[in-house]
Design a protein around this motif. Structure first.
Motif, PDB file in Angstrom:
ATOM      1  N   GLN A 118       0.831  -1.210   0.000  1.00 58.49           N
ATOM      2  CA  GLN A 118       0.000   0.000   0.000  1.00 58.49           C
ATOM      3  C   GLN A 118       0.867   1.263   0.000  1.00 58.49           C
ATOM      4  OE1 GLN A 118      -3.296  -2.283   2.731  1.00 58.49           O
ATOM      5  NE2 GLN A 118      -3.247  -0.076   3.017  1.00 58.49           N
TER       6      GLN A 118
ATOM      7  N   TRP B 190      -4.481  -9.677   0.379  1.00 64.38           N
ATOM      8  CA  TRP B 190      -5.920  -9.673   0.657  1.00 64.38           C
ATOM      9  C   TRP B 190      -6.586 -10.453  -0.472  1.00 64.38           C
ATOM     10  CZ3 TRP B 190      -8.846  -4.707   2.558  1.00 64.38           C
ATOM     11  CH2 TRP B 190     -10.202  -4.990   2.677  1.00 64.38           C
TER      12      TRP B 190
ATOM     13  N   ALA C 180      -9.370  -8.993  -2.625  1.00 69.47           N
ATOM     14  CA  ALA C 180      -9.240  -7.619  -3.128  1.00 69.47           C
ATOM     15  C   ALA C 180      -8.887  -7.530  -4.611  1.00 69.47           C
ATOM     16  CB  ALA C 180      -8.203  -6.861  -2.307  1.00 69.47           C
TER      17      ALA C 180
ATOM     18  N   PHE D  15      -5.245 -11.858   4.674  1.00 69.75           N
ATOM     19  CA  PHE D  15      -5.764 -10.675   5.385  1.00 69.75           C
ATOM     20  C   PHE D  15      -7.062 -10.210   4.730  1.00 69.75           C
ATOM     21  CE2 PHE D  15      -6.102  -6.034   5.401  1.00 69.75           C
ATOM     22  CZ  PHE D  15      -5.879  -5.686   6.729  1.00 69.75           C
TER      23      PHE D  15
ATOM     24  N   LYS E 223     -19.290  -7.421   5.172  1.00 73.96           N
ATOM     25  CA  LYS E 223     -20.101  -6.217   4.908  1.00 73.96           C
ATOM     26  C   LYS E 223     -21.390  -6.356   5.715  1.00 73.96           C
ATOM     27  CE  LYS E 223     -17.882  -3.902   1.539  1.00 73.96           C
ATOM     28  NZ  LYS E 223     -17.981  -4.004   0.098  1.00 73.96           N
TER      29      LYS E 223
ATOM     30  N   ARG F 251     -24.372  -5.634   5.122  1.00 71.83           N
ATOM     31  CA  ARG F 251     -25.573  -6.099   4.408  1.00 71.83           C
ATOM     32  C   ARG F 251     -25.518  -7.591   4.045  1.00 71.83           C
ATOM     33  NH1 ARG F 251     -22.909  -2.531   1.047  1.00 71.83           N
ATOM     34  NH2 ARG F 251     -21.709  -3.525  -0.624  1.00 71.83           N
TER      35      ARG F 251
ATOM     36  N   PHE G 284      -9.502  -7.491   9.901  1.00 70.83           N
ATOM     37  CA  PHE G 284      -9.494  -6.192  10.585  1.00 70.83           C
ATOM     38  C   PHE G 284     -10.915  -5.678  10.728  1.00 70.83           C
ATOM     39  CE2 PHE G 284     -10.393  -2.757   7.559  1.00 70.83           C
ATOM     40  CZ  PHE G 284     -10.271  -3.383   6.317  1.00 70.83           C
ATOM     41  N   GLY G 285     -11.129  -5.022  11.879  1.00 76.54           N
ATOM     42  CA  GLY G 285     -12.452  -4.462  12.157  1.00 76.54           C
ATOM     43  C   GLY G 285     -12.302  -3.114  12.828  1.00 76.54           C
TER      44      GLY G 285
ATOM     45  N   THR H 107      -3.411   3.038  13.426  1.00 78.22           N
ATOM     46  CA  THR H 107      -3.611   3.096  11.974  1.00 78.22           C
ATOM     47  C   THR H 107      -3.211   4.448  11.387  1.00 78.22           C
ATOM     48  OG1 THR H 107      -5.399   1.529  12.289  1.00 78.22           O
ATOM     49  CG2 THR H 107      -5.334   2.678  10.166  1.00 78.22           C
TER      50      THR H 107
HETATM   51  C1  LIG Z   1      -6.022  -0.073   7.737  1.00 73.19           C
HETATM   52  C2  LIG Z   1      -5.794  -0.808   6.510  1.00 73.19           C
HETATM   53  O1  LIG Z   1      -4.778  -0.686   5.911  1.00 73.19           O
HETATM   54  S1  LIG Z   1      -7.040  -1.806   5.992  1.00 73.19           S
HETATM   55  C3  LIG Z   1      -6.498  -2.402   4.460  1.00 73.19           C
HETATM   56  C4  LIG Z   1      -6.665  -1.387   3.393  1.00 73.19           C
HETATM   57  N1  LIG Z   1      -6.259  -1.967   2.140  1.00 73.19           N
HETATM   58  C5  LIG Z   1      -6.903  -1.772   1.028  1.00 73.19           C
HETATM   59  O2  LIG Z   1      -7.918  -1.082   0.973  1.00 73.19           O
HETATM   60  C6  LIG Z   1      -6.341  -2.421  -0.192  1.00 73.19           C
HETATM   61  C7  LIG Z   1      -7.289  -3.361  -0.877  1.00 73.19           C
HETATM   62  N2  LIG Z   1      -8.590  -2.783  -1.090  1.00 73.19           N
HETATM   63  C8  LIG Z   1      -9.316  -2.955  -2.234  1.00 73.19           C
HETATM   64  O3  LIG Z   1      -8.851  -3.575  -3.203  1.00 73.19           O
HETATM   65  C9  LIG Z   1     -10.701  -2.406  -2.287  1.00 73.19           C
HETATM   66  O4  LIG Z   1     -10.819  -1.294  -1.433  1.00 73.19           O
HETATM   67  C10 LIG Z   1     -11.724  -3.509  -1.862  1.00 73.19           C
HETATM   68  C11 LIG Z   1     -11.736  -4.625  -2.907  1.00 73.19           C
HETATM   69  C12 LIG Z   1     -11.372  -4.125  -0.515  1.00 73.19           C
HETATM   70  C13 LIG Z   1     -13.124  -2.939  -1.741  1.00 73.19           C
HETATM   71  O5  LIG Z   1     -13.397  -2.251  -2.912  1.00 73.19           O
HETATM   72  P1  LIG Z   1     -14.899  -1.642  -3.156  1.00 73.19           P
HETATM   73  O6  LIG Z   1     -15.879  -2.708  -2.917  1.00 73.19           O
HETATM   74  O7  LIG Z   1     -14.882  -0.969  -4.470  1.00 73.19           O
HETATM   75  O8  LIG Z   1     -15.108  -0.606  -1.953  1.00 73.19           O
HETATM   76  P2  LIG Z   1     -14.302   0.723  -1.611  1.00 73.19           P
HETATM   77  O9  LIG Z   1     -12.849   0.458  -1.631  1.00 73.19           O
HETATM   78  O10 LIG Z   1     -14.781   1.864  -2.419  1.00 73.19           O
HETATM   79  O11 LIG Z   1     -14.796   0.982  -0.100  1.00 73.19           O
HETATM   80  C14 LIG Z   1     -14.421   0.157   0.970  1.00 73.19           C
HETATM   81  C15 LIG Z   1     -15.577  -0.737   1.380  1.00 73.19           C
HETATM   82  O12 LIG Z   1     -15.135  -1.553   2.475  1.00 73.19           O
HETATM   83  C16 LIG Z   1     -15.997  -1.348   3.602  1.00 73.19           C
HETATM   84  N3  LIG Z   1     -15.214  -1.552   4.800  1.00 73.19           N
HETATM   85  C17 LIG Z   1     -14.148  -0.841   5.235  1.00 73.19           C
HETATM   86  N4  LIG Z   1     -13.675  -1.372   6.367  1.00 73.19           N
HETATM   87  C18 LIG Z   1     -14.448  -2.449   6.645  1.00 73.19           C
HETATM   88  C19 LIG Z   1     -14.484  -3.390   7.696  1.00 73.19           C
HETATM   89  N5  LIG Z   1     -13.594  -3.368   8.671  1.00 73.19           N
HETATM   90  N6  LIG Z   1     -15.409  -4.345   7.652  1.00 73.19           N
HETATM   91  C20 LIG Z   1     -16.314  -4.416   6.647  1.00 73.19           C
HETATM   92  N7  LIG Z   1     -16.346  -3.550   5.633  1.00 73.19           N
HETATM   93  C21 LIG Z   1     -15.424  -2.584   5.640  1.00 73.19           C
HETATM   94  C22 LIG Z   1     -16.534   0.065   3.405  1.00 73.19           C
HETATM   95  O13 LIG Z   1     -17.729   0.287   4.120  1.00 73.19           O
HETATM   96  C23 LIG Z   1     -16.789   0.057   1.891  1.00 73.19           C
HETATM   97  O14 LIG Z   1     -17.947  -0.728   1.660  1.00 73.19           O
HETATM   98  P3  LIG Z   1     -19.188  -0.192   0.757  1.00 73.19           P
HETATM   99  O15 LIG Z   1     -18.614   0.027  -0.606  1.00 73.19           O
HETATM  100  O16 LIG Z   1     -20.146  -1.299   0.829  1.00 73.19           O
HETATM  101  O17 LIG Z   1     -19.616   1.064   1.416  1.00 73.19           O
END
Ligand SMILES: CC(=O)SCCNC(=O)CCNC(=O)[C@H](O)C(C)(C)COP(=O)(O)OP(=O)(O)OC[C@H]1O[C@@H](n2cnc3c(N)ncnc32)[C@H](O)[C@@H]1OP(=O)(O)O
Ligand SMILES: CC(=O)C(=O)O
Length: 520
Positions: free
Chosen positions: A16, A46, A49, A73, A78, A80, A103-104, A178
């Protein structure tokens, strides 16, 4: 003795980092290096992802690890979705790893604003996500994202999220800084409460936004956490994560916690450079422990003392982390630097030699003129050998001419160099082209000399840097040219300074060639 397990997240949080993008092959190579380093857990990515991480976990099913456990990870489900139908939870269950990190949310701000759900609903999704993965036979680590911010804002709620995770069967609860803004004393206060109120196995995951990531992780270990998360070279989101290249030696050498074996720690520098190389990023030479400058001594006073006893200016022995002591040459040098360099160059130079003062004065005068020998030790070695009468002239320049021509605005610039050199009474006249005037001159010079000195065919110009020294004179300024050359076995740097960039480049080129011939 306190047991601390190391959890690497280079392949997930490290990926990241701005400018880092690992391919599947990169990840497969890095995971095997980290395994050799003896880290307990390696977070591979992940799986829900992106296709790259899905492929990585598929590939890893065929690659057994010797010391480490691979971890998948992902987020809690979600709100819903039914947990058993949540695509992310399903991907985690199918990733083929014994351990999953979920993670939560711990911070009410994130629950209500980012997720847009009630505080109660968040506790439910933490519980049933963990319970479901436990029911699938997974060991579950729980990353309490933003725990310290959450604790500051609403301590009772932040603790309730941890309680929910523990009750649902999380084996270890990792407290995350974080946003990286927590100070060590704030971390201590919150962590002591968690130890008292929640207990169990705790871990730490810190970010470096206040330059506190390593200090915070070590503070947490001092208080008693048993899992430390970090990344190689501190890669990670924004300012990065706790740097394992600092954490590992600090844990082992300063806190006497035997988290990896001595022999594995000796490979730290190598693995750190390997990860930078794979990430296609220059290695940070000033990085503690593993950087090229971590044990490099420049000041004369320092070198004088270090020659007698390295402990005078080194907090640990560099060999413990696979690094080495270096002595630099500059206008901050004293005679001790020169004596050390002479030893390195295998030149006999007594500490009472009158040449010593002469070379030191020449070095300081040249540096004053704009030469910089720190990155041009090849030129310094030649300067030393010339002063001691140990230099041999390999050729005489009769003359050169460089032509730079542009015939039409739309055409590429054409560069040609002709050169006449004399070797042992024989005159050689050669011409060559190049993609720039210096490149053409380099080709012509080597073409002329290779006939007499075939070893020069191995020499390659690896890097060419120009620095304007007196910018106030515009295009008439003095420039310094630094060249790095190599012959496949060794690299060396040379320098030239002049108001004319071709002349400065010529000086550095000639030094490069003479260096090779003197050392062949
Ligand atoms: C603290 C950290 O570093 S956590 C790790 C962060 N790392 C990353 O984000 C890298 C990988 N991420 C990704 O590839 C994308 O963000 C994905 C595939 C996980 C999700 O993509 P998308 O579905 O398009 O959603 P987007 O990224 O826009 O938004 C994040 C979604 O995760 C949800 N979310 C965030 N944290 C959590 C959690 N702890 N538990 C459940 N859902 C969560 C958000 O509510 C949002 O959901 P929504 O679209 O239903 O409102
Ligand atoms: C989980 C994680 O990466 C963080 O909270 O920073």
């Amino acid at each position: 003795m306190q047991i601390v397990e190391i959890y690497d997240t280079t392949l997930r949080d490290g990926a990241q980092s701005e400018d880092v993008s690992f391919s599947v092959e990169d990840k497969l190579r890095i995971v095997q290096k980290l395994d050799e380093l003896g880290l307990h857990y390696i977070e591979g990515g992940w799986p829900g992802a992106n296709p790259k991480d899905i492929t990585f976990f598929e590939e890893m099913k065929k690659i057994p690890l010797k010391s480490s456990k691979l971890v998948a990870f992902g987020a809690t489900r979600k709100s819903r979705n039914k947990v058993s139908e949540d695509p992310n939870i399903k991907a985690l269950a199918e990733a083929g790893t014994e351990v999953v990190t979920l993670f939560g949310k711990s911070w009410d701000l994130h629950v209500t604003e980012a997720l847009g759900i009630t505080l109660k609903k968040n506790l439910e999704i933490i519980s049933d996500s963990i319970e479901y993965l436990r029911s699938q036979g997974k060991r579950v680590f729980y990353d309490a994202e933003h725990f310290f911010s959450g604790y500051l804002a609403k301590p009772d709620y932040a603790l309730k999220t941890l309680e929910a995770a523990k009750r649902a069967g999380a084996e270890c609860i990792i407290l995350c800084d974080t946003n990286g803004g927590t100070m060590p004393w704030q971390l201590r206060e919150a962590l002591e409460v968690v130890q008292r109120e929640i207990g169990g196995s705790l871990g730490i995951h810190t970010h470096n936004d206040s330059e506190m990531a390593v200090a915070n992780a070590l503070t947490a270990v001092e208080i008693g956490v048993t899992q430390v998360q970090g990344t190689m070279n501190g890669f990670g989101e924004r300012c990065g994560n706790a740097n394992l290249c600092s954490l590992l030696p600090n844990l082992k050498l300063k806190m006497k916690i035997n988290c990896i074996a001595d022999d594995q720690l000796k490979r730290l520098r190598e693995v750190s450079h390997f990860v930078s190389e794979i990430a296609n990023l220059p290695h940070n030479k000033h990085q503690p422990y593993v950087g090229d400058a971590a044990f490099a001594h420049k000041g004369g006073i320092h070198v004088h003392a270090v020659r007698k006893n390295a402990e005078t200016y080194e907090h640990v022995a560099p060999s413990k982390v696979g690094n080495r002591q270096r002595v630099l040459i500059s206008d901050n040098a004293g005679k001790s630097n020169l004596l050390e360099k002479a030893k390195e160059f295998r030149i006999n130079l007594a500490s009472d030699s009158p040449h010593l003062t002469e070379i030191l004065e020449q070095l300081k005068e040249r540096e004053h003129q704009g030469y910089q020998f720190e990155g041009a030790e090849g030129s310094f070695e030649l300067m030393m050998k010339k002063a001691l009468g140990k230099h041999k002239k390999f050729f005489n320049l009769v003359g050169f001419r460089v032509i730079v021509e542009k015939r039409k605005g739309s055409e590429e610039t054409f560069c040609e160099a002709t050169i006449m050199v004399e070797v042992g009474g024989q005159v050689e006249h050669t011409a060559a082209t190049g993609n720039g005037p210096v490149n053409a001159l380099d080709h012509a010079l080597r073409k002329a000399l290779e006939k007499f000195y075939p070893a020069l065919s191995q020499v390659k110009l690896l890097d060419y840097k120009v620095r304007v020294l007196t910018a106030s004179d515009g295009t008439g300024s003095k420039v310094r040219v630094l060249i790095e050359s190599g012959d496949g076995e060794k690299n060396w740097g040379t320098v030239g300074v002049s108001e004319n960039i071709i002349e400065a480049s010529w000086q550095a080129l000639v030094d490069s060639i003479e260096y090779k011939l003197l050392n062949s």
